[in-house]
Design an enzyme around this catalytic site. Structure first.
Site, PDB file in Angstrom:
ATOM      1  N   HIS A 186       0.941  -1.242  -0.125  1.00 25.55           N
ATOM      2  CA  HIS A 186       0.074  -0.094  -0.144  1.00 25.55           C
ATOM      3  C   HIS A 186       0.854   1.293  -0.067  1.00 25.55           C
ATOM      4  O   HIS A 186       0.412   2.238  -0.814  1.00 25.55           O
ATOM      5  CB  HIS A 186      -0.745  -0.087   1.073  1.00 25.55           C
ATOM      6  N   ARG A 287      -8.682  -2.570 -14.237  1.00 19.49           N
ATOM      7  CA  ARG A 287      -8.573  -3.821 -13.347  1.00 19.49           C
ATOM      8  C   ARG A 287     -10.074  -3.966 -12.721  1.00 19.49           C
ATOM      9  O   ARG A 287     -10.486  -3.321 -11.942  1.00 19.49           O
ATOM     10  CB  ARG A 287      -7.707  -3.739 -12.186  1.00 19.49           C
ATOM     11  N   ARG A 323      -9.455  -5.628 -18.294  1.00 18.62           N
ATOM     12  CA  ARG A 323      -8.968  -7.033 -18.204  1.00 18.62           C
ATOM     13  C   ARG A 323     -10.062  -7.536 -17.377  1.00 18.62           C
ATOM     14  O   ARG A 323     -10.751  -6.909 -16.543  1.00 18.62           O
ATOM     15  CB  ARG A 323      -7.787  -6.869 -17.242  1.00 18.62           C
ATOM     16  N   GLU A 413       1.901 -12.843 -18.510  1.00 21.51           N
ATOM     17  CA  GLU A 413       2.507 -12.833 -17.266  1.00 21.51           C
ATOM     18  C   GLU A 413       3.171 -14.090 -16.774  1.00 21.51           C
ATOM     19  O   GLU A 413       3.496 -14.057 -15.544  1.00 21.51           O
ATOM     20  CB  GLU A 413       1.339 -12.490 -16.257  1.00 21.51           C
ATOM     21  N   ASN A 436       4.674  -7.051 -13.210  1.00 25.24           N
ATOM     22  CA  ASN A 436       4.433  -7.532 -11.778  1.00 25.24           C
ATOM     23  C   ASN A 436       4.443  -8.995 -11.846  1.00 25.24           C
ATOM     24  O   ASN A 436       5.187  -9.699 -11.089  1.00 25.24           O
ATOM     25  CB  ASN A 436       3.110  -7.083 -11.156  1.00 25.24           C
ATOM     26  N   ASP A 437       3.697  -9.715 -12.522  1.00 22.40           N
ATOM     27  CA  ASP A 437       3.264 -11.189 -12.268  1.00 22.40           C
ATOM     28  C   ASP A 437       4.518 -11.945 -13.248  1.00 22.40           C
ATOM     29  O   ASP A 437       4.843 -12.920 -12.933  1.00 22.40           O
ATOM     30  CB  ASP A 437       1.844 -11.451 -12.573  1.00 22.40           C
ATOM     31  N   ARG A 447       5.420 -11.807  -5.152  1.00 24.01           N
ATOM     32  CA  ARG A 447       5.511 -10.390  -5.401  1.00 24.01           C
ATOM     33  C   ARG A 447       4.990  -9.719  -3.911  1.00 24.01           C
ATOM     34  O   ARG A 447       5.209  -8.452  -3.978  1.00 24.01           O
ATOM     35  CB  ARG A 447       4.744  -9.970  -6.498  1.00 24.01           C
ATOM     36  N   CYS A 480       1.688  -3.123 -19.067  1.00 22.22           N
ATOM     37  CA  CYS A 480       0.839  -2.695 -18.095  1.00 22.22           C
ATOM     38  C   CYS A 480       0.995  -2.752 -16.588  1.00 22.22           C
ATOM     39  O   CYS A 480       0.493  -2.429 -15.661  1.00 22.22           O
ATOM     40  CB  CYS A 480      -0.797  -3.060 -18.416  1.00 22.22           C
TER      41      CYS A 480
HETATM   42  C1  PEP Z   1       0.727  -7.391 -13.653  1.00 30.23           C
HETATM   43  O1  PEP Z   1       0.824  -8.596 -13.074  1.00 30.23           O
HETATM   44  O2  PEP Z   1       1.886  -6.711 -13.880  1.00 30.23           O
HETATM   45  C2  PEP Z   1      -0.427  -6.661 -13.816  1.00 30.23           C
HETATM   46  C3  PEP Z   1      -0.490  -5.507 -14.440  1.00 30.23           C
HETATM   47  O3  PEP Z   1      -1.599  -7.083 -13.366  1.00 30.23           O
HETATM   48  P1  PEP Z   1      -1.772  -7.047 -11.482  1.00 30.23           P
HETATM   49  O4  PEP Z   1      -0.636  -6.230 -11.046  1.00 30.23           O
HETATM   50  O5  PEP Z   1      -3.196  -6.494 -11.477  1.00 30.23           O
HETATM   51  O6  PEP Z   1      -1.611  -8.658 -11.279  1.00 30.23           O
HETATM   52 MG    MG Z   2      -0.923  -9.354 -12.900  1.00 25.62          MG
END
Ligand code: PEP
Ligand code: MG
Length: 553
Positions: A186, A287, A323, A413, A436-437, A447, A480
């Site tokens: 956060h 999202r 998404r 991802e 991120n994933d 993560r 993204c």
């Molecule tokens: C990601 O995984 O980079 C992504 C954009 O999706 P989220 O962060 O919502 O899992």
């Molecule tokens: Mg993701």
């Protein structure tokens, strides 16, 4: 010069006196009893829970945006009927209200801590609610932040609760530094939303002496203690030069005119204003799961149509990439349970895999999106999360097209999807890389787990190779994940072949300026140099050598 190093999660540089926020609400003594009137004692506990819930709700409403979502979720924790029942049961057995609250939260905490990633990460939020309720009951004041400190200060803490940070602004806080947290915590999300530089997972931060002057680099993650005047001047100037947000306006393009649409990541209609204010050219990641979280039943078709239409109507003629629901793992939903208990939820039935089990939820969402688009001119695109095989890509794309949504694509991802991007490209319309994933699965590193946050940096050459492989497959390839919010990385991503970049809205002006100052050949050179490196630090250094004007910290 003494430095501390953590993960830079919100770009820019900030300088000010360190203010250490210490939150220690004493544990009510074990065995504390009340004076024998359980009804009055339960009422006292109920009133404290209600006051805290109301305070969190009010703070959230005053802040809006991401902060509102987070604080609303915390307020729900304080209003949880099961928690109240637990407290009442303990008070009935003679336990004093504050100890009953402590014990009841503890039980919930243990359940959460055993839970899935997203849920487990909420433990800190739950502890914060508990401390506030106990503070209410015992009259111990919650530690406050300095009001008018004169000059912006650097807020240093073990971790920051959303309720602490939500009411702050960049006029008051020069930077955040926390000892815990990761790029998706956060503190990181809210700091980026506020446009305040932030460093998380910074070992030793809480050992700082209050009032020490510190220079925080939210890009490199370096915190310099008592820096010299020249160091401060040049670092702040570098950060400013890297992105004078107002300096460049208009659509995203490189110095030689190559167009790179700059889009916003949003979680719903409440974030549309921020996207527009920051000049986003559309939405690159909507999202939709925020509409489904904290519910016992999925939202109805009609409710979905209304919410999606609100977003689409705000972007006439512009791309809006939606998404479909990304549930499971860190976002469990009661109406989308996996087929068996999952020992490793992040590797379980999440994203598209859950839709294979519950196809009706997907087809309803696709229908709602198709209906929402009627009468709007937004260029609606839909994509699926957590795709790992060509079959999944084909299945989702066919379902979307059957629903009348011609422009369907998939998120990249999972390393398998990147490695076989060419096969996926034959079965779908576009790619959007979720860095991120993709980092999480490339490095097999959760993560959300603080000590593993160094794996989340997109500067790892292994991650850059997978992005390059994806783009090489020839489909339009957006980015993204959080990577696109780092101006230097944005240039590298363009050099790797990304065709659009989507990010938290406040990062759009920074990225726009960084791109406008570099040519496509600078971006290619930076990308090639970064991929030749072995470590993320070297990759960044090597890229920056080709990107003059970006801070080389
Ligand atoms: C990601 O995984 O980079 C992504 C954009 O999706 P989220 O962060 O919502 O899992
Ligand atoms: Mg993701």
């Amino acid at each position: 010069m003494e430095t501390l190093t953590g993960a830079g999660v919100s770009p820019g540089a900030g300088y000010g006196a360190a203010f250490l926020l210490r939150v220690t609400i004493p544990e009510p003594p074990a065995g504390a009893r009340h004076d024998g009137d359980p009804v009055a004692e339960t009422a006292r506990a109920e009133a404290a829970l209600a006051r805290v819930a109301a305070m969190l709700g009010e703070r959230g409403a005053a802040c809006g945006g991401e902060a509102e979502e987070v604080l609303r979720a915390q307020a729900l924790m304080a209003r949880d009927p099961a928690l109240s029942a637990e407290v009442a049961g303990l008070v009935d057995a003679g336990v004093a209200a504050e100890r009953a609250v402590y014990d009841a939260f503890l039980r919930f905490r243990d359940e959460l801590a055993e839970g899935d990633g997203y849920v487990a990460e909420r433990v800190a939020d739950l502890d914060d609610v508990r401390d506030r309720v106990i503070a209410e009951l015992t009259g111990v004041p919650m530690p406050g932040l300095p009001g008018e400190a004169g000059a912006p200060y650097v807020l240093v803490a073990h971790d920051l609760s959303p309720a602490d940070t939500a009411t702050l602004s960049r006029e008051v806080v020069a930077a955040f530094v926390t000892e815990r947290g990761g790029p998706t915590s956060h503190t990181a999300i809210l700091a980026r939303a506020m446009g305040v530089p932030a460093v998380v997972a910074c070992a030793g931060a809480t050992g700082l002496v209050n009032g020490t002057m510190v220079l925080v680099d939210g890009t490199s993650g370096v915190v310099t203690l008592a820096p010299g005047e020249e160091e401060v001047r040049s670092r702040l100037a570098d950060a400013g030069a890297a992105a004078e947000p107002a300096a460049v306006t208009g659509p995203g393009r490189t110095a030689d005119g190559h167009r790179v649409p700059l889009l916003a990541n949003i979680g719903g209609p409440h974030e549309v204003a921020a996207a527009l204010e920051n000049g986003a050219e559309g939405v690159g990641l909507y999202r939709t799961e925020f509409l489904f979280l904290e519910r016992e039943e999925p939202p109805s078709l009609e409710e979905q149509v209304e919410v999606y239409r609100e977003v689409l109507a705000a972007f006439p003629g512009a791309p809006v990439v939606v998404r479909v629901l990304d549930a499971g793992a860190d976002k469990p939903l009661p109406f989308l349970r996996p087929t068996a208990p999952e020992p490793n939820p992040a590797l379980g039935e999440r994203g598209i895999r859950l839709f294979r089990v519950y196809p009706d939820i997907l087809t309803t969402q696709l229908e709602a999106l198709a209906r929402a688009a009627e009468g709007t001119t937004a260029r609606l695109q839909v994509m699926a999360p957590m795709i790992s095989t060509p079959d999944e890509a084909a299945w989702f794309t066919a379902l979307a097209r059957d629903a009348g949504l011609a422009d369907a694509g998939v998120m990249i991802e999972v390393p398998a999807a990147a490695l076989r991007a060419a096969d996926l490209a034959e079965r779908t319309g576009f790619f959007s890389v979720g860095t991120n994933d993709l980092s999480q699965y490339t490095f097999a590193a959760d993560r959300q787990f603080p000590s593993l946050s160094p794996f989340q940096t997109p500067w790892h050459p292994a991650l850059l190779d997978l992005v390059a492989l994806t783009a090489k497959a020839g489909l339009p390839t957006g980015i993204c994940g959080e990577a696109a919010a780092d101006p230097a990385m944005a240039c590298v991503l363009v050099g790797l072949g990304a065709t659009t970049l989507s990010m938290t809205p406040t990062a759009v002006p920074w990225t726009r300026t960084a791109l406008a100052r570099h040519t496509t050949s600078d971006c290619h050179a930076a990308a090639t140099a970064a991929r030749r490196a072995v470590t993320p630090e070297d990759a960044r250094r090597a890229a920056l050598a080709h990107l003059p004007g970006l801070p080389a910290s």
